[in-house]
Design a protein around this motif. Structure first.
Motif, short mmCIF file in Angstrom:
data_model
loop_
_atom_site.label_atom_id
_atom_site.label_comp_id
_atom_site.label_asym_id
_atom_site.label_seq_id
_atom_site.Cartn_x
_atom_site.Cartn_y
_atom_site.Cartn_z
N ARG A 52 0.76 -1.30 -0.04
CA ARG A 52 0.03 -0.06 0.21
C ARG A 52 0.73 1.11 0.02
O ARG A 52 2.05 1.17 0.45
CB ARG A 52 -0.80 -0.07 1.16
N GLN A 53 0.23 2.39 -0.43
CA GLN A 53 0.92 3.65 -0.49
C GLN A 53 -0.20 4.66 0.04
O GLN A 53 -1.64 4.26 0.22
CB GLN A 53 1.39 4.20 -1.67
N GLY A 54 -0.01 5.90 0.47
CA GLY A 54 -1.23 6.72 0.86
C GLY A 54 -1.72 6.33 2.18
O GLY A 54 -2.90 6.76 2.30
N HIS A 55 -1.09 5.30 3.04
CA HIS A 55 -1.82 4.77 4.12
C HIS A 55 -1.22 5.68 5.45
O HIS A 55 -0.79 6.53 5.20
CB HIS A 55 -1.47 3.47 4.21
N THR A 56 -1.85 5.32 6.51
CA THR A 56 -1.57 5.91 7.64
C THR A 56 -0.65 4.61 8.67
O THR A 56 -1.24 3.66 8.53
CB THR A 56 -2.30 6.75 8.41
N GLY A 69 -5.38 3.40 2.71
CA GLY A 69 -4.22 3.76 1.46
C GLY A 69 -4.64 3.11 0.09
O GLY A 69 -5.89 3.01 0.05
N ALA A 108 -7.35 6.86 0.71
CA ALA A 108 -5.95 7.18 1.00
C ALA A 108 -5.66 8.40 1.24
O ALA A 108 -6.62 9.41 1.16
CB ALA A 108 -5.39 6.69 -0.49
#
Length: 141
Positions: A52-56, A69, A108
């Protein structure tokens, strides 16, 4: 204690200069404790959340909580509404476990903080719009 933790994210090829042009997303991470051996230690991969990307990711003093994300398969980006927790200090340490389902829609680029006994998630980009809602995830003792 003092510990730096990272999880996931995106990689783009050296041939692109566009910040949002992501070639692959990652499902790995590492831990760094200053003064121990000055090396990164890989986080466990078994049972880890999907790439994943844009996650926390937030730290609550005992667990790393990763939520939301976007994941990428080929050229299609899929928003996520799932999460996982990796324990460090309580049994079983070093084991990923899924977080309960969230009442929030997939998103995200949201924000998350740890406050007292909960992770608070707010905002972000939904499937077709910017979001202005949030929810709290309470960790049971």
């Amino acid at each position: 204690g003092q510990r730096a933790l990272i999880w996931g994210g995106g990689l783009n090829s050296a041939s692109t200069t566009q910040i949002y042009s992501i070639d692959t997303v990652q499902n790995d991470g590492g831990s760094f404790v200053p003064g121990e051996n000055s090396n990164w230690t890989p986080l466990p991969a078994d049972g880890a959340p999907r790439a994943r990307q844009g996650h926390t990711a937030v730290w609550n003093g005992a667990e790393l909580l990763v939520w939301g994300g976007a994941s990428q398969a080929a050229t299609v980006t899929e928003l996520l509404d799932d999460g996982s927790a990796l324990g460090f200090t309580e049994a079983p340490a070093g084991v990923w476990r899924p977080m309960p389902p969230s009442p929030l829609i997939k998103r995200a680029m949201h924000t998350a903080v740890w406050a007292n006994d909960r992770m608070i998630v707010f905002g972000g980009q939904g499937p077709s719009q910017l979001l202005n809602d949030g929810a709290a995830y309470f960790v049971e003792n």
